[in-house]
Design an enzyme around this catalytic site. Structure first.
Site, short mmCIF file in Angstrom:
data_model
loop_
_atom_site.label_atom_id
_atom_site.label_comp_id
_atom_site.label_asym_id
_atom_site.label_seq_id
_atom_site.Cartn_x
_atom_site.Cartn_y
_atom_site.Cartn_z
N TYR A 101 21.58 -24.84 -77.87
CA TYR A 101 21.86 -25.11 -76.47
C TYR A 101 20.57 -25.49 -75.73
CZ TYR A 101 23.17 -24.48 -71.63
OH TYR A 101 23.37 -24.69 -70.30
N ASP A 150 19.41 -28.90 -76.72
CA ASP A 150 20.21 -29.95 -76.08
C ASP A 150 19.85 -30.15 -74.61
OD1 ASP A 150 21.49 -30.56 -78.34
OD2 ASP A 150 23.32 -29.43 -77.90
N GLU A 193 10.14 -34.46 -111.40
CA GLU A 193 10.85 -34.25 -110.13
C GLU A 193 12.31 -34.70 -110.24
OE1 GLU A 193 7.97 -36.32 -107.75
OE2 GLU A 193 9.16 -38.14 -107.73
N LYS A 200 15.71 -36.73 -109.72
CA LYS A 200 16.09 -38.13 -109.48
C LYS A 200 17.30 -38.09 -108.53
CE LYS A 200 16.86 -42.55 -111.74
NZ LYS A 200 17.85 -43.03 -110.82
N ASP A 231 20.30 -39.03 -106.16
CA ASP A 231 21.33 -40.06 -106.30
C ASP A 231 21.76 -40.52 -104.91
OD1 ASP A 231 23.00 -41.72 -107.60
OD2 ASP A 231 24.49 -40.21 -108.13
N TYR A 290 9.74 -39.66 -102.21
CA TYR A 290 9.19 -39.47 -103.55
C TYR A 290 7.96 -40.28 -103.91
CZ TYR A 290 12.39 -43.41 -104.39
OH TYR A 290 13.06 -44.58 -104.32
N LYS A 342 18.10 -39.68 -117.63
CA LYS A 342 19.41 -39.64 -116.96
C LYS A 342 20.30 -38.57 -117.59
CE LYS A 342 20.94 -43.33 -115.06
NZ LYS A 342 21.24 -43.88 -113.77
N CYS A 392 61.63 -31.49 -104.60
CA CYS A 392 60.52 -30.60 -104.24
C CYS A 392 60.53 -29.36 -105.15
CB CYS A 392 60.65 -30.18 -102.78
SG CYS A 392 59.40 -28.99 -102.28
N CYS A 410 61.50 -26.27 -102.66
CA CYS A 410 62.75 -26.11 -101.91
C CYS A 410 63.84 -27.04 -102.43
CB CYS A 410 62.51 -26.35 -100.43
SG CYS A 410 62.18 -28.06 -100.05
N CYS A 440 57.70 -34.14 -99.43
CA CYS A 440 58.93 -33.38 -99.26
C CYS A 440 59.26 -33.44 -97.77
CB CYS A 440 58.73 -31.92 -99.68
SG CYS A 440 60.07 -30.87 -99.08
N CYS A 500 60.59 -25.61 -95.91
CA CYS A 500 59.92 -25.55 -97.21
C CYS A 500 58.72 -24.61 -97.10
CB CYS A 500 59.50 -26.98 -97.58
SG CYS A 500 58.60 -27.13 -99.11
S1 IVH Z 1 9.97 -43.25 -108.27
C1 IVH Z 1 8.24 -47.60 -109.17
N1 IVH Z 1 11.12 -40.97 -107.94
O1 IVH Z 1 15.64 -44.18 -108.79
C2 IVH Z 1 9.45 -46.79 -109.08
N2 IVH Z 1 12.50 -42.90 -107.87
O2 IVH Z 1 15.95 -46.10 -111.09
C3 IVH Z 1 9.30 -45.70 -108.14
N3 IVH Z 1 14.86 -42.42 -107.41
O3 IVH Z 1 14.70 -47.18 -107.24
C4 IVH Z 1 10.48 -44.86 -108.10
N4 IVH Z 1 14.65 -40.25 -107.24
O4 IVH Z 1 15.69 -45.35 -105.78
C5 IVH Z 1 11.30 -42.29 -108.02
N5 IVH Z 1 11.98 -38.84 -107.61
C6 IVH Z 1 12.17 -40.16 -107.68
C7 IVH Z 1 13.43 -40.75 -107.52
C8 IVH Z 1 13.56 -42.13 -107.63
C9 IVH Z 1 15.49 -41.27 -107.19
C10 IVH Z 1 15.53 -43.75 -107.47
C11 IVH Z 1 14.81 -44.83 -106.73
C12 IVH Z 1 14.51 -45.88 -107.76
C13 IVH Z 1 15.51 -45.57 -108.82
C14 IVH Z 1 14.96 -46.04 -110.15
#
Ligand code: IVH
Length: 668
Positions: free
Chosen positions: A32, A35, A110, A112, A114, A221, A312, A406, A409, A424, A430
């Site tokens: 609050y 805001d 680290e 990856k 999505d 990243y 992956k 259904c 019922c 239904c 029901c």
């Molecule tokens: S490093 C030179 N680190 O994965 C490339 N990419 O398949 C630098 N992604 O295009 C990318 N997590 O969009 C990097 N921890 C991470 C990532 C990451 C997701 C994605 C990114 C990249 C794609 C590569």
């Protein structure tokens, strides 16, 4: 204090609170209070645009419209990573690296993420540009939208480099994604398929206000500076926290520096098992050589760096026997077929059931009872049946015949043309529909009845004390107290909760009624437009579809609901019980009544956000319509509006206004 000083002060206070909340995960001020400060700044900026910062914290709420995203060249191309799927491939990567550079190698492991890749440019500590990956060489300028992501700092702190790029992945946090889909389901809108595609669609929306409302997040990243400022990637990640960036938590093992393939595999295995608990989706692990000097020595191939590789995750897949197909009936009568599986371990949980969605899906995959089916669980929470192992099909197997009645019922099911789901139609008789509707009615975002939960509702129904939502308000202490697990206090709480719910505003009551396709937002629109239930009850299809954002499907459902006598009786009883069936007009702030009684359609893209334009119209007494009809008084015409709307307006002789003309008309 001068206005300029106050704007500076508020900007700084709000930036600090944003950083505390979205980057450091701690909050020192209530929503609050935050805001209130933001509103004060917004007002001062509107009145004194010369003093407003381009990176003001008010940008977080959106408002800017991007008519067409500009294509911008990346300063450093955005490459991708080569993929690997096994320990052997990681070993090969390690061997290649060690062949090309001397000395000890440290790797940074680290997550990856999505989502969708984004490249952000900062100059003199200010976010100046955010560009999508595009084809890697050039992407689209989505700066206004990226500025709404609160964990991305707009202004930096500390000893930052003067000019640099930082890259990361925009992700849709799972909780926000589920919430968005829940709201869409309640409104009867098509659901989004997965967080990644939704993040990608959202970041390219024209209206940044919608982007701001969706709750995107960003995981950064990689830092790109002309001259290296740190000795390695790990040090850079830690270092940029000082500039105000959110970084992956070292304590939670989101990022780790290691020195062997075995340790890399340990990290991979840990996350393969634990990724299900993350608040966002990941599809693998990224392994990077830490030293910037060694990265430079290793260089790039045409497509990807030689100093990094992605591992992956395989979507985990198992096969099991589908023992039985059962059917579930929801509160709206929609029937969902469910696969009851021989329990099987998958991605750390035991899976016993999976949704089969609808009759088409069963037919498409030719799924039958006693089949061996493949079940898959990717990053997402709900397991999916992705196909049948036809080699294992039993000789006597029979094609699945979808139920016609259904399961609860026995009423004959209906299927509306063009819709995937069977329904239904026996909504008032029901059981799962009756209980489901009551559960919905008492929910937190609806009537929010304290002291009454799902179990109690079922108990009350089974004791034949309630059959519909109106019966709840006839309950007495003496009726409820004999029930199992009830005590004086819990009964009093329940009755007090019901009493309190009589104050819940009309728009929530309308949502609570559970009219199909009338979700939270639609209920708000209808309540605002019709002002009371009697007017809504009288509304015909034409009137309903003329309301802003109300389509034919919703309109038909509303008309259908009120044409049912049982529903009308329930509403009358609720009215008698004292529930709110009209809006509280005192809360509507009116600027003027210059547009009173006027029905206005806005179409196309405008300088101001379309939402703001609509709010402006309402604040001057006008009503927003979605489609042009003979009842439309004005069409406010923006850029790129559809030709059919234009033709219709011309044909009906509807007066057209530009955004500027409308603003002039409303000026005092
Ligand atoms: S490093 C030179 N680190 O994965 C490339 N990419 O398949 C630098 N992604 O295009 C990318 N997590 O969009 C990097 N921890 C991470 C990532 C990451 C997701 C994605 C990114 C990249 C794609 C590569």
């Amino acid at each position: 204090m001068s206005v300029e000083k106050r704007i500076n002060e508020l900007t700084e206070i709000l930036n600090t609170h944003n950083h505390n909340y979205y980057v450091l995960n701690k909050s020192e001020i209530s929503d609050y209070e935050f805001d209130q400060l933001l509103k004060e700044l917004q007002k001062l900026e509107e009145e004194n645009p010369l003093f407003a910062f381009t990176n003001s914290p008010t940008k977080r709420v959106g408002g800017d419209i991007t008519k067409k995203f500009k294509t911008v060249k990346h300063r450093f191309p955005m490459l991708s990573l080569s993929n690997s799927y096994s320990k052997e491939e990681i070993e090969e990567f390690d061997t290649r690296v060690r062949k090309l550079v001397d000395g000890d190698i440290e790797y940074v492991c680290e997550l990856k993420y999505d989502g969708v890749a984004i490249s952000i440019t900062y100059e003199n500590g200010q976010l100046v540009k955010a560009i999508t990956r595009g084809d890697g060489v050039q992407g689209e300028d989505v700066t206004a939208n990226v500025k709404t992501i609160r964990s991305i700092p707009l202004s930096l702190k500390g000893n930052y480099p003067q000019d640099f790029d930082i890259r990361g992945e925009i992700v849709f946090p799972l909780a926000a994604f589920e919430q968005l889909n829940k709201e869409r389901a309640e409104a009867g809108e098509a659901l989004f398929a997965n967080p990644r595609n939704t993040a990608s669609g959202t970041i390219k929306m024209q209206d940044s206000t919608i982007v701001a409302s969706r709750g995107l997040d960003c995981q950064l990243y990689q830092l790109y500076t002309e001259e290296p400022m740190f000795k390695g990637h790990f040090e850079a990640v830690k270092g940029i926290a000082e500039f105000g960036f959110k970084i992956p938590s070292i304590n939670d093992n989101f990022i780790k520096k290691v020195n062997s393939v075995d340790k890399v595999m340990e990290f991979i295995n840990y996350w393969n098992e634990n990724r299900i608990d993350l608040p966002f989706e990941i599809d693998g692990i990224v392994i990077k050589v830490n030293s910037y000097y060694k990265q430079e020595e290793l260089g790039f191939t045409a497509k990807s760096p030689r100093w990094a590789i992605a591992y992956k995750f395989k979507a985990e897949r198992v096969s099991t026997v589908l023992e039985k197909i059962t059917y579930q009936v929801g509160r709206t009568g929609a029937v969902t077929p469910v696969a009851n599986l021989k329990p099987v371990q998958l991605a750390g949980t035991t899976v016993k059931r999976a949704s089969l969605h609808n009759a088409d899906q069963i037919e498409k995959l030719d799924i039958r009872e006693n089949d061996t089916v493949f079940v898959e669980k990717g990053g997402e929470i709900i397991p999916k049946i992705i196909g049948v192992d036809f080699n294992a099909r039993l000789e006597n197997s029979l094609t699945t015949k979808y139920i016609e009645n259904c399961p609860e019922c026995n009423t004959e099911l209906i299927r509306v043309e063009g819709e995937a789901q069977h329904y239904c139609p026996n909504s008032l008789g029901c059981k799962p529909q009756i209980i489901g509707r009551m559960e919905h009615f008492i929910g937190r975002k609806m009537m929010d009845v304290d002291g009454l939960g799902v179990e109690t509702v079922t108990q009350l129904f089974e004791a034949q004390l309630v059959e519909n939502i109106a019966d709840l308000y006839d309950l007495t202490f003496d009726q409820v107290i004999p029930l199992e697990r009830m005590a004086e206090k819990s009964v009093n709480n329940l009755l007090a909760g019901l009493e309190k719910s009589k104050k819940v505003p009309f728009e929530k009551v309308l949502f609570a009624l559970g009219i199909r396709y009338v979700g939270e937002t639609v209920a708000k629109k209808l309540a605002k437009h019709y002002k009371n239930i009697e007017a809504l009850e009288r509304a015909d299809l034409d009137s309903l579809v003329a309301v802003d954002e109300i389509g034919e499907r919703i309109a038909e459902s509303v008309v259908d609901y009120f044409s049912n006598e049982g529903n009308r009786i329930i509403i009358n009883r609720l009215k008698e019980a004292g529930l709110q069936f009209q809006i509280d007009e005192s809360q509507d702030k009116q600027e003027s009544s210059k547009l009173a009684g006027k029905s206005i359609v806005v179409s196309g893209v405008f300088e101001m956000s379309r939402n703001d334009l609509k709010k402006l119209i309402e604040s001057h007494g006008g009503k927003n319509g979605s489609s042009i009809s003979s009842k439309t008084d004005y069409l406010v015409r923006g850029e790129n509006m559809g030709p059919s709307k234009l033709a219709k307006a011309e044909k009906l002789g509807v007066e057209m206004l530009s955004e500027k003309e409308l603003l002039e008309m409303l000026r005092d």
